[in-house]
Write a protein that holds these residues in place. Structure first.
Motif, short mmCIF file in Angstrom:
data_model
loop_
_atom_site.label_atom_id
_atom_site.label_comp_id
_atom_site.label_asym_id
_atom_site.label_seq_id
_atom_site.Cartn_x
_atom_site.Cartn_y
_atom_site.Cartn_z
N TRP A 1 0.91 -0.81 0.25
CA TRP A 1 -0.01 -0.34 0.24
C TRP A 1 0.77 1.51 0.06
N ARG A 2 2.10 1.53 0.81
CA ARG A 2 3.18 2.67 0.55
C ARG A 2 3.81 2.56 -0.46
N ARG A 3 4.04 1.66 -0.87
CA ARG A 3 4.32 1.69 -2.73
C ARG A 3 3.78 2.51 -3.81
N LEU A 4 2.31 1.61 -3.39
CA LEU A 4 1.34 1.73 -4.22
C LEU A 4 0.86 3.29 -4.11
N ILE A 5 0.77 4.28 -2.84
CA ILE A 5 0.83 5.51 -2.74
C ILE A 5 1.51 6.62 -3.48
N THR A 6 2.77 6.16 -3.08
CA THR A 6 4.03 7.08 -3.81
C THR A 6 3.67 6.44 -5.19
N GLU A 7 3.31 5.67 -5.56
CA GLU A 7 3.43 5.81 -7.28
C GLU A 7 2.50 6.55 -7.73
N ALA A 8 1.08 6.12 -6.63
CA ALA A 8 0.27 6.91 -7.59
C ALA A 8 0.04 8.87 -7.09
N ARG A 9 1.33 8.82 -6.28
CA ARG A 9 1.14 10.82 -6.37
C ARG A 9 2.02 10.88 -7.27
N ALA A 10 2.83 10.06 -7.90
CA ALA A 10 4.08 10.67 -9.05
C ALA A 10 3.19 10.92 -10.29
N ALA A 11 2.29 10.32 -10.21
CA ALA A 11 1.66 9.55 -11.35
C ALA A 11 0.73 10.62 -11.85
N ALA A 12 0.13 11.07 -10.51
CA ALA A 12 -0.79 12.12 -10.49
C ALA A 12 0.08 13.68 -10.77
N PRO B 1 1.48 18.13 -9.53
CA PRO B 1 1.40 18.63 -9.25
C PRO B 1 -0.42 19.60 -9.60
N GLY B 2 -0.45 20.23 -9.19
CA GLY B 2 -1.99 20.68 -9.58
C GLY B 2 -3.50 20.54 -8.89
N ALA B 3 -4.25 21.60 -9.14
CA ALA B 3 -5.92 21.03 -8.98
C ALA B 3 -6.42 19.36 -9.51
N GLY B 4 -6.97 19.16 -8.70
CA GLY B 4 -7.93 17.66 -8.86
C GLY B 4 -6.90 16.40 -9.11
N ARG B 5 -5.72 17.44 -7.23
CA ARG B 5 -4.71 16.32 -7.54
C ARG B 5 -5.19 14.61 -7.20
N ARG B 6 -6.28 14.92 -5.74
CA ARG B 6 -6.75 14.04 -5.24
C ARG B 6 -7.39 12.91 -6.10
N ASP B 7 -7.94 12.88 -6.77
CA ASP B 7 -8.53 12.05 -7.92
C ASP B 7 -7.72 11.26 -8.97
N ALA B 8 -7.02 12.15 -9.21
CA ALA B 8 -5.71 11.94 -10.40
C ALA B 8 -4.96 10.68 -9.40
N GLU B 9 -4.65 10.97 -8.41
CA GLU B 9 -4.39 9.73 -7.09
C GLU B 9 -4.77 9.00 -7.17
N ILE B 10 -6.15 9.28 -6.74
CA ILE B 10 -7.10 7.60 -7.45
C ILE B 10 -6.97 6.89 -8.84
N GLU B 11 -7.27 7.65 -9.58
CA GLU B 11 -7.54 7.36 -10.89
C GLU B 11 -5.64 6.39 -11.35
N ALA B 12 -4.88 6.81 -10.61
CA ALA B 12 -3.26 6.61 -11.07
C ALA B 12 -3.67 5.11 -10.13
N ALA B 13 -4.00 4.76 -9.08
CA ALA B 13 -3.71 4.24 -7.76
C ALA B 13 -4.51 2.87 -8.59
N ARG B 14 -6.02 3.15 -9.31
CA ARG B 14 -6.04 2.27 -9.81
C ARG B 14 -5.51 1.55 -11.19
N ARG B 15 -4.88 2.62 -11.40
CA ARG B 15 -4.17 1.65 -13.08
C ARG B 15 -2.40 0.75 -12.51
N VAL B 16 -2.38 1.43 -11.68
CA VAL B 16 -0.66 0.18 -10.96
C VAL B 16 -1.80 -0.42 -10.04
#
Length: 439
Positions: free
Chosen positions: A192-203, A205-220
């Motif tokens: 889960w820590r690695r998934l969060i790290t990769e999702a943050r990197a993929a998302a 900076p900027g507006a909409g980051r929360r949703d972008a992180e969640i979408e990135a986690a789905r892709r991971v």
């Protein structure tokens, strides 16, 4: 009717689940201004950690929920069978029954994507906010409930001789988890820590980051390191309930192609209430059929069996038998090729005809599915052989020494101060259903 338990009331929110740590995590989210959906996601991931004999990250979750002021919805987190899980494939292996454990039994994991979709669309918290509770309990440990150790002892020989990755986690030093002893799963915490790290990197900076992180986690999960580990491990031959070693059919394409989906619930109006359930891909409509089979005004006392009497229980039980028989004959994946006549199954005329089968003086020992719209019921052949289920479970699952499971699962309900409601039943991916995937 009297009880020694108090009536629970409040203005902030309420949680009910099958494990106190999941309930505590959900309440912590509510107290931190999260809503019911944030809280349910946090609780769901904690249940993966603290009740591994009842559910896991590789399992599924049906969710029924209602955002404040809106109609109920269903979120289907039940993954389909892999594309390669065909009748011809199983028969080519000399099987006439899908083994109850091992990679041949695995559906495409659906729980993770469903939780993420719920969080993205209806939650307010970040991915890290809702996962931190599960990470903490996996990393630092949680007191094992008694049934974890009992389940591991039941399948000890299987773990020691055939499933070494499971033995490494659940039989450290040759001992199963004692009740109350701290049980850790550091590999899951690291995942889960690695998934969060990769999702943050993929998302980024900027507006909409929360949703972008969640979408990135789905892709991971679907296409990244998690998918690679799941598909790679599924390809290894593993001992299952057939008594032989088989590789699974789950592939990277199966994982990449799956997405949880919203749908309208199946509903039934009963005594002023509208009851909502998931569709016939679940067994949710059984409850609606049970209600439909009850006599008008049942439970009101107006010339009908009084609550708690033998006649009252008899009526409930006999109606349940009829509803379960219809489940066996008619339910299926309505999103696929199955034609499930739910409208007729819940109709007043059909229910009245079925209700007339109940003998007030005698219990039925027959499986009696109905014939909605004049169609002949279709029932499975009786199971036989080493993988055949035997004996019903009560409460938590009954587990065979080969890992075959019959019984119950886990659950979480949350309501918040804004009027959001959710009911979720995580299941599948039990510790006894498949070996632990390394890492």
């Amino acid at each position: 009717m009297f009880t020694t338990r108090p009536t629970l009331q409040g203005t902030h929110g309420m949680v009910s689940s099958t494990h106190w740590l999941a309930s505590a995590a959900a309440m912590a989210v509510l107290e931190d201004d999260g809503n019911a959906f944030d809280a349910a996601v946090a609780a769901g991931f904690v249940l993966h950690v603290v009740e591994p004999h009842l559910n896991g990250p590789g399992g599924e979750v049906p969710l029924v929920f209602a955002a404040a002021g809106r109609a109920p919805q269903v979120l289907c987190g039940q993954g389909p069978a892999p594309a390669g899980a065909t009748i011809d494939h199983y028969r080519s292996l000399g099987l006439d029954l899908v083994p109850g454990t091992g990679p041949l039994a695995a559906a495409v994991p659906g729980a993770f994507d469903a939780w993420m979709l719920l969080l993205r669309d209806h939650g307010t918290k970040s991915l890290a906010d809702v996962l931190k509770y599960a990470i903490g309990y996996a990393e630092h440990g949680h007191p094992a409930v008694e049934r974890i150790g009992e389940t591991v002892e039941t399948v000890r020989a299987l773990f020691e001789t055939e499933w070494p990755t499971s033995a490494e986690l659940y039989l450290p030093g040759g001992r199963s988890p004692a009740a109350g002893a701290l049980l850790r799963n550091p590999a899951l915490a690291a995942t889960w820590r690695r998934l969060i790290t990769e999702a943050r990197a993929a998302a980024g900076p900027g507006a909409g980051r929360r949703d972008a992180e969640i979408e990135a986690a789905r892709r991971v999960w679907r296409e990244g390191f998690v998918a690679e580990a799941l598909a790679g491990f599924a390809a290894r031959p593993v001992m299952d309930t057939s008594g032989e070693r088989h590789a699974g059919t789950l592939s990277g394409d199966d994982l990449a192609g799956y997405a949880a989906a919203y749908e309208e619930p199946v509903t039934h109006d009963w005594q002023g209430w509208t009851v909502a359930k998931a569709g016939p891909w679940s067994q949710g409509p059984v409850f609606l059929q049970q209600l439909a089979l009850l006599p008008e005004g049942f439970g009101s006392g107006a010339g009908l069996p009084r609550y708690g009497t033998a006649e009252y229980v008899h009526t409930l039980v006999e109606g349940t038998k009829l509803a379960m028989a219809d489940r066996e004959a008619w339910y299926g994946d309505a999103a696929g090729t199955a034609d499930v006549p739910l409208r007729t199954l819940l109709s007043p005329g059909y229910s009245a005809a079925r209700r007339a089968l109940i003998d007030p003086d005698r219990a039925s020992y027959e499986l009696r599915p109905g014939s909605p719209d004049g169609r002949l019921p279709r029932l499975p052949e009786p199971a036989a052989g080493p993988g055949a289920p035997a004996g019903a479970g009560a409460g938590e699952p009954t587990v065979g020494r080969d890992g075959a499971t019959r019984g119950d699962t886990c659950h979480v309900d949350v309501v918040d101060r804004w009027g959001n409601l959710i009911s979720a039943t995580p299941s599948g991916g039990w510790l006894q259903s498949n070996p632990v995937v390394p890492g």
